[in-house]
Scaffold this motif. Structure first.
Motif, PDB file in Angstrom:
ATOM      1  N   THR A   1      47.744   7.024  62.150  1.00  0.00           N
ATOM      2  CA  THR A   1      48.661   7.911  61.068  1.00  0.00           C
ATOM      3  C   THR A   1      49.192   8.957  61.837  1.00  0.00           C
ATOM      4  N   LEU A   2      48.542   9.588  62.849  1.00  0.00           N
ATOM      5  CA  LEU A   2      49.156  10.822  63.482  1.00  0.00           C
ATOM      6  C   LEU A   2      50.342  10.565  64.219  1.00  0.00           C
ATOM      7  N   TYR A   3      50.172   9.436  64.866  1.00  0.00           N
ATOM      8  CA  TYR A   3      51.332   8.961  65.620  1.00  0.00           C
ATOM      9  C   TYR A   3      52.584   8.515  64.918  1.00  0.00           C
ATOM     10  N   PHE A   4      52.151   7.638  63.900  1.00  0.00           N
ATOM     11  CA  PHE A   4      53.468   6.864  63.304  1.00  0.00           C
ATOM     12  C   PHE A   4      54.041   7.904  61.956  1.00  0.00           C
ATOM     13  N   HIS A   5      53.338   8.488  61.389  1.00  0.00           N
ATOM     14  CA  HIS A   5      53.490   9.162  60.094  1.00  0.00           C
ATOM     15  C   HIS A   5      54.738  10.009  60.336  1.00  0.00           C
ATOM     16  N   GLU A   6      55.725  10.061  59.444  1.00  0.00           N
ATOM     17  CA  GLU A   6      56.900  10.784  59.598  1.00  0.00           C
ATOM     18  C   GLU A   6      56.734  12.364  59.164  1.00  0.00           C
ATOM     19  N   ASP A   7      55.495  12.712  58.674  1.00  0.00           N
ATOM     20  CA  ASP A   7      55.429  14.264  58.461  1.00  0.00           C
ATOM     21  C   ASP A   7      54.450  14.704  59.624  1.00  0.00           C
ATOM     22  N   VAL A   8      54.096  14.087  60.486  1.00  0.00           N
ATOM     23  CA  VAL A   8      53.322  14.473  61.527  1.00  0.00           C
ATOM     24  C   VAL A   8      54.230  14.732  62.711  1.00  0.00           C
ATOM     25  N   THR A   9      54.835  16.031  62.692  1.00  0.00           N
ATOM     26  CA  THR A   9      55.978  16.567  63.679  1.00  0.00           C
ATOM     27  C   THR A   9      55.372  17.939  64.578  1.00  0.00           C
ATOM     28  N   ILE A  10      56.274  18.331  65.298  1.00  0.00           N
ATOM     29  CA  ILE A  10      56.214  19.376  66.143  1.00  0.00           C
ATOM     30  C   ILE A  10      57.774  20.147  66.035  1.00  0.00           C
ATOM     31  N   ARG A  11      58.058  21.479  66.151  1.00  0.00           N
ATOM     32  CA  ARG A  11      59.319  22.177  66.493  1.00  0.00           C
ATOM     33  C   ARG A  11      58.818  22.806  67.818  1.00  0.00           C
ATOM     34  N   GLU A  12      59.633  22.561  68.892  1.00  0.00           N
ATOM     35  CA  GLU A  12      59.721  23.131  69.993  1.00  0.00           C
ATOM     36  C   GLU A  12      60.586  24.537  70.139  1.00  0.00           C
ATOM     37  N   LYS A  13      60.300  25.445  70.956  1.00  0.00           N
ATOM     38  CA  LYS A  13      61.322  26.434  71.143  1.00  0.00           C
ATOM     39  C   LYS A  13      62.632  26.046  71.949  1.00  0.00           C
ATOM     40  N   LEU A  14      63.616  26.681  71.541  1.00  0.00           N
ATOM     41  CA  LEU A  14      64.973  26.559  72.249  1.00  0.00           C
ATOM     42  C   LEU A  14      64.722  26.776  73.693  1.00  0.00           C
TER      43      LEU A  14
ATOM     44  N   TYR B   1      54.706  25.099  67.452  1.00  0.00           N
ATOM     45  CA  TYR B   1      54.647  25.213  65.865  1.00  0.00           C
ATOM     46  C   TYR B   1      54.421  23.653  65.528  1.00  0.00           C
ATOM     47  N   ILE B   2      53.519  23.588  64.641  1.00  0.00           N
ATOM     48  CA  ILE B   2      53.379  22.292  63.888  1.00  0.00           C
ATOM     49  C   ILE B   2      53.536  22.575  62.415  1.00  0.00           C
ATOM     50  N   PRO B   3      54.665  22.120  61.867  1.00  0.00           N
ATOM     51  CA  PRO B   3      55.232  22.090  60.216  1.00  0.00           C
ATOM     52  C   PRO B   3      53.877  21.470  59.604  1.00  0.00           C
ATOM     53  N   ARG B   4      53.395  22.269  58.531  1.00  0.00           N
ATOM     54  CA  ARG B   4      52.535  21.663  57.707  1.00  0.00           C
ATOM     55  C   ARG B   4      51.019  21.701  57.771  1.00  0.00           C
ATOM     56  N   VAL B   5      50.877  21.886  59.025  1.00  0.00           N
ATOM     57  CA  VAL B   5      49.294  21.834  59.452  1.00  0.00           C
ATOM     58  C   VAL B   5      48.322  23.082  59.013  1.00  0.00           C
ATOM     59  N   GLU B   6      49.355  24.123  58.673  1.00  0.00           N
ATOM     60  CA  GLU B   6      48.797  25.379  58.179  1.00  0.00           C
ATOM     61  C   GLU B   6      47.780  24.893  57.078  1.00  0.00           C
ATOM     62  N   GLU B   7      47.938  23.842  56.116  1.00  0.00           N
ATOM     63  CA  GLU B   7      47.244  23.400  54.852  1.00  0.00           C
ATOM     64  C   GLU B   7      45.790  22.998  55.376  1.00  0.00           C
ATOM     65  N   ILE B   8      45.707  22.822  56.727  1.00  0.00           N
ATOM     66  CA  ILE B   8      44.369  22.443  57.131  1.00  0.00           C
ATOM     67  C   ILE B   8      43.513  23.622  56.930  1.00  0.00           C
ATOM     68  N   THR B   9      43.947  24.903  56.722  1.00  0.00           N
ATOM     69  CA  THR B   9      43.298  26.169  56.837  1.00  0.00           C
ATOM     70  C   THR B   9      42.476  25.912  55.488  1.00  0.00           C
ATOM     71  N   ILE B  10      43.028  25.380  54.309  1.00  0.00           N
ATOM     72  CA  ILE B  10      42.275  25.148  53.079  1.00  0.00           C
ATOM     73  C   ILE B  10      41.065  24.481  53.333  1.00  0.00           C
ATOM     74  N   TYR B  11      41.290  23.313  53.969  1.00  0.00           N
ATOM     75  CA  TYR B  11      40.135  22.403  54.101  1.00  0.00           C
ATOM     76  C   TYR B  11      39.088  23.246  55.056  1.00  0.00           C
ATOM     77  N   ILE B  12      39.540  23.668  55.892  1.00  0.00           N
ATOM     78  CA  ILE B  12      38.419  24.376  56.614  1.00  0.00           C
ATOM     79  C   ILE B  12      37.746  25.307  55.943  1.00  0.00           C
ATOM     80  N   ALA B  13      38.388  26.196  55.133  1.00  0.00           N
ATOM     81  CA  ALA B  13      37.892  27.349  54.453  1.00  0.00           C
ATOM     82  C   ALA B  13      36.536  26.558  53.631  1.00  0.00           C
TER      83      ALA B  13
END
Length: 413
Positions: free
Chosen positions: A149-162, A279-291
């Motif tokens: 899932t982490l390898y193939f899913h389209e929502d698992v991405t990163i954004r690198e700095k220029l 920077y990992i888009p959408r990963v901040e939602e894990i904070t809710i699970y962790i809480a």
């Protein structure tokens, strides 16, 4: 559910206060409160139910102080942790987020394996429980699901700095430029983070491309194998750590809270820019699970600290280890596990060293010898005369120190 409800009320009716649910911090705070209330209030009812079902722990006589008194204490208390985690997550998280979905699957999957093990022990009168090969098979199965899932899913991405030169050009033209403008577009990547080094990013593709660049298409195999290994190792480490009152739950709460910090800063483009981290888009939602998970663990400690009124059993320990492993992989901090999960590591190593040395000396000298008085390591200290409350407290202190070191790696390279 509540997130979507208040989002709807905000868009269509401008409902007062509904915008609060757009903030991660507010939802995390609400989640941990609800989780604590569920685990403490309803935890007592679950314990009474387990007592009524006579799900008491069968204690093997290992010659440890206070061991006999624990016989009959309800086990399968991991159910409390699972319920107190999942209900707040369903209420407050974006349940269509791929990371949340993976963590829910992990919780149910590992919880089912642990529950089956405890069930066989208690109701089938088999002290060995679920056979080891079936446990490993379950862990491997989860590793395949998570890794793929982490390898193939389209929502698992990163954004690198220029590139630095390009950043300077943009900032020269506009000193108040938004942090988002300094990052590239989202992309699929198998990059992760290595602690304590300057160029701290490592790409799993390197493990095959050094042979031939054409082998990059097989990186998914390496990534899934690494995921399987991490999930198996951490879940077994948590399982071995669950040996005395409050040790596994308290240590895990420290670890998960630290991962929550990583998830929050990695999913926030401003903090990612400031700390110069991935920077990992959408990963901040894990904070809710962790809480929710931290609240469940702390609430469980209400009944699990010495003298324990309930044990988590494999239902809890295997689940805890699986969740920690998946979070670490999702926030791309899995190479930090030997430091952050140092307690789990030494518990694992103490068993491996003890068994290996015993077998070696028995073969060489005809009599098995031991390195520790007893393994895992916490039992060694019990045999040395330390009260289990003191052992647990000191392990927690070490866990806090390891957590601080882990957080410091955000800047020390």
């Amino acid at each position: 559910m509540l997130y979507y409800l208040f989002e709807y009320l905000k868009q269509h009716f401008d409902f007062p206060g509904s915008s609060l649910f757009g903030f991660i911090t507010f939802r995390a705070a609400m989640t941990i409160i609800v989780s604590l209330l569920i685990s403490t209030i309803y935890g007592k009812r679950i314990i009474k139910f387990l007592q009524k079902q006579q799900v008491g722990e069968t204690i093997r006589d290992l010659g440890l102080d206070g061991q006999v008194e624990k016989a009959g204490t309800p086990t399968m208390g991991g159910i409390i942790i699972i319920i107190a985690t999942l209900i707040p997550v369903i209420l407050f998280a974006k349940i269509d987020n791929i990371y949340i979905i993976l963590l829910v699957v992990t919780t149910l999957w590992m919880g089912a394996i642990g529950f089956l093990d405890d069930y066989i022990k208690k109701f089938k009168n088999d002290k060995e429980g679920l056979k080891g090969k079936f446990k490993v098979l379950g862990q491997v199965g989860l590793g395949i699901i998570v890794g793929a899932t982490l390898y193939f899913h389209e929502d698992v991405t990163i954004r690198e700095k220029l590139p630095t030169a390009q950043q300077k050009e943009i900032m020269a033209a506009n000193p108040n430029v938004e942090a988002a403008k300094l990052f590239q577009a989202e992309e699929k990547s198998t990059k992760t983070t290595i602690p304590f080094v300057k160029e701290n990013e490592f790409d799993y593709a390197r493990l095959v491309t050094w042979i031939s660049p054409g082998l990059e298409k097989y990186t998914w195999i390496i990534f899934i194998l690494a995921t399987i290994f991490i999930i198996t190792a951490v879940s077994n480490g948590a399982n071995l750590t669950d040996g005395i009152d409050g040790l596994a739950a308290g240590t895990s709460a420290i670890i998960v809270l630290t991962l929550g910090i990583f998830a929050w800063v990695s999913g926030n483009i401003i903090f990612s820019d400031y700390l110069n981290i991935m920077y990992i888009p959408r990963v901040e939602e894990i904070t809710i699970y962790i809480a929710a998970f931290v609240g469940a663990l702390i609430g469980f400690l209400w009944y699990n600290t010495y003298p324990a009124q309930v044990f988590m059993g494999d239902t809890g320990s295997l689940t805890i280890g699986g969740i920690i492993a998946v979070i670490a992989i999702a926030v791309r901090k899995e190479w930090l596990i030997p430091v952050l999960c140092g307690i789990f590591l030494v518990e694992n190593l103490s068993v491996v060293m003890q068994v290996s040395w015993f077998k070696y000396t028995r073969k060489k000298y005809g009599e098995g010898r031991r390195i520790f008085k007893m393994a895992p390591l916490h039992h060694h200290y019990q045999k040395s005369g330390y009260h289990e409350s003191k052992i647990v407290t000191r392990f927690w202190i070490i866990g806090i120190l390891l957590a601080i070191v882990s957080i410091v790696t955000l800047k020390i390279r």
